[in-house]
Design a protein around this motif. Structure first.
Motif, PDB file in Angstrom:
ATOM      1  N   GLU A   1      -3.265   4.830   1.697  1.00  0.00           N
ATOM      2  CA  GLU A   1      -4.047   3.606   1.848  1.00  0.00           C
ATOM      3  C   GLU A   1      -3.775   2.946   3.191  1.00  0.00           C
ATOM      4  O   GLU A   1      -4.691   2.483   3.885  1.00  0.00           O
ATOM      5  CB  GLU A   1      -3.724   2.633   0.718  1.00  0.00           C
ATOM      6  CG  GLU A   1      -4.093   3.131  -0.666  1.00  0.00           C
ATOM      7  CD  GLU A   1      -3.519   2.266  -1.761  1.00  0.00           C
ATOM      8  OE1 GLU A   1      -4.233   2.030  -2.750  1.00  0.00           O
ATOM      9  OE2 GLU A   1      -2.361   1.826  -1.654  1.00  0.00           O
TER      10      GLU A   1
ATOM     11  N   TYR B   1       0.829  -1.201   0.000  1.00  0.00           N
ATOM     12  CA  TYR B   1       0.000   0.000   0.000  1.00  0.00           C
ATOM     13  C   TYR B   1       0.871   1.262   0.000  1.00  0.00           C
ATOM     14  O   TYR B   1       1.943   1.293   0.622  1.00  0.00           O
ATOM     15  CB  TYR B   1      -0.868   0.058   1.262  1.00  0.00           C
ATOM     16  CG  TYR B   1      -2.121  -0.785   1.242  1.00  0.00           C
ATOM     17  CD1 TYR B   1      -2.759  -1.131   0.063  1.00  0.00           C
ATOM     18  CD2 TYR B   1      -2.687  -1.212   2.435  1.00  0.00           C
ATOM     19  CE1 TYR B   1      -3.918  -1.894   0.069  1.00  0.00           C
ATOM     20  CE2 TYR B   1      -3.846  -1.965   2.459  1.00  0.00           C
ATOM     21  CZ  TYR B   1      -4.458  -2.304   1.263  1.00  0.00           C
ATOM     22  OH  TYR B   1      -5.603  -3.051   1.286  1.00  0.00           O
TER      23      TYR B   1
ATOM     24  N   SER C   1      -8.017  -4.328  -2.492  1.00  0.00           N
ATOM     25  CA  SER C   1      -6.819  -3.746  -3.122  1.00  0.00           C
ATOM     26  C   SER C   1      -6.907  -2.242  -3.292  1.00  0.00           C
ATOM     27  O   SER C   1      -5.888  -1.583  -3.520  1.00  0.00           O
ATOM     28  CB  SER C   1      -6.597  -4.391  -4.490  1.00  0.00           C
ATOM     29  OG  SER C   1      -7.718  -4.185  -5.329  1.00  0.00           O
TER      30      SER C   1
ATOM     31  N   THR D   1      -8.456  -0.503  -5.707  1.00  0.00           N
ATOM     32  CA  THR D   1      -8.327  -0.074  -7.103  1.00  0.00           C
ATOM     33  C   THR D   1      -9.406   0.927  -7.507  1.00  0.00           C
ATOM     34  O   THR D   1      -9.243   1.655  -8.484  1.00  0.00           O
ATOM     35  CB  THR D   1      -8.401  -1.294  -8.044  1.00  0.00           C
ATOM     36  OG1 THR D   1      -9.582  -2.043  -7.739  1.00  0.00           O
ATOM     37  CG2 THR D   1      -7.186  -2.182  -7.878  1.00  0.00           C
ATOM     38  N   THR D   2     -10.524   0.990  -6.786  1.00  0.00           N
ATOM     39  CA  THR D   2     -11.596   1.926  -7.122  1.00  0.00           C
ATOM     40  C   THR D   2     -11.860   2.886  -5.967  1.00  0.00           C
ATOM     41  O   THR D   2     -12.994   3.288  -5.715  1.00  0.00           O
ATOM     42  CB  THR D   2     -12.899   1.175  -7.462  1.00  0.00           C
ATOM     43  OG1 THR D   2     -13.266   0.347  -6.342  1.00  0.00           O
ATOM     44  CG2 THR D   2     -12.723   0.313  -8.689  1.00  0.00           C
TER      45      THR D   2
END
Length: 297
Positions: A92, A88, A170, A172-173
């Motif tokens: 994050e 990360y 993860s 990603t969005t």
């Protein structure tokens, strides 16, 4: 019927297979009795630090045996285990620590640079840092704490729907999202997978994916039958994986198709004794019929 929780499985493996290796990692080995004893001691450390049922205790680590001591200790005191992904970016990582309400963070010395530049933010969240696995700069040291602990942890009553793990996505969005996994959910995965995959107590299991997320459960399968689990020493490397299969006589393993393709390339360039392997599983993405045929050959 009463649920057989993870903490119950740890104690039963220690009683039934005290001297059998539970986890091997590089040149290190921990028996089931070692895992039970050390997680008992860390469980008491956590309670002494004010962590109990429902509190979040996180770990930032490369692959190592202490990841599982930490998880077992959380299971024993009813704490929620969160794995912090070392890949990360700091925003994050900060989000995961804040969103999860982390009270204590166990930090592998190999990962401390990832958070040392952000100690002000860590301190603002009120997180206690415990260092392990080599030289570190934290006032609390894992090995010192478990060596000096006095007394035994108190096991609180558990309910099936109590949280054991929160696994973050993860991201990603957007920011990573916490997936909540219950005590009974983990127990069911362990016991059903043992039956479905046909594992035996004599198997040696190797699933080398990163333990920060939900697949860490797959390295708990040995709790249900006492088999030995191999974990990577640090981070996954294809040559190290194949050498481990040869060295530890791995019988069952799960890797993703991209890893399988790399295995096929590597064994063309070097020789490895993989004759111990009786079952290779894959997941997370499809595999072509051609890849499966070549792998079987």
């Amino acid at each position: 019927m009463k649920t057989l929780f993870v903490r119950d499985m740890v104690s039963r493996c220690a009683r039934n297979y005290p001297n059998k290796p539970a986890y091997v990692c590089g040149d290190r080995k921990a028996t089931w009795l070692d895992m039970d004893t050390r997680s008992d001691r860390f469980a008491k450390v956590l309670q002494d630090l004010g962590c109990g049922k429902g509190d979040t205790v996180s770990v930032l680590s490369q692959e190592t045996i202490e990841v599982y001591e930490h998880l077992f200790a959380c299971a024993k005191v009813g704490a929620t285990r969160v794995g912090v992904n070392a890949l990360y970016a700091w925003p994050e990582m900060h989000h995961v620590l804040k969103d999860s309400g982390t009270k204590v963070l166990l930090v592998d010395a190999r990962c401390q640079a990832l958070i040392d530049a952000h100690r002000v933010d860590i301190d603002a969240l009120g997180i206690r840092l415990i260092g392990f696995n080599g030289s570190h700069r934290y006032p609390l040291d894992y090995e010192t704490l478990i060596a000096q602990v006095q007394g035994e942890a108190t096991w609180p009553a558990l309910d099936d729907q109590d949280l054991l793990l929160v696994s973050y996505t993860s991201g990603t969005t957007g920011y990573p999202k916490g997936v909540m996994i219950t005590q009974v959910g983990v127990s069911n995965v362990i016991l059903h997978c043992l039956a479905s995959f046909g594992f035996s107590p004599d198997d040696t299991w190797y699933m080398p994916a990163a333990s920060a997320w939900a697949v860490v459960i797959m390295n708990l399968f040995g709790l249900g039958n006492g088999m030995t689990t191999v974990v990577p020493d640090g981070v996954f490397q294809i040559r190290a994986y194949l050498k481990d299969v040869e060295r530890f006589k791995v019988t069952t393993s799960l890797i993703v198709p991209t890893m399988i393709q790399r295995v096929l390339v590597e064994i063309e360039n070097d020789r490895y004794d993989l004759s111990s392997m009786r079952c290779l599983m894959y997941g997370s993405s499809p595999a072509t019929p051609k890849l499966i045929r070549e792998t079987r050959e």
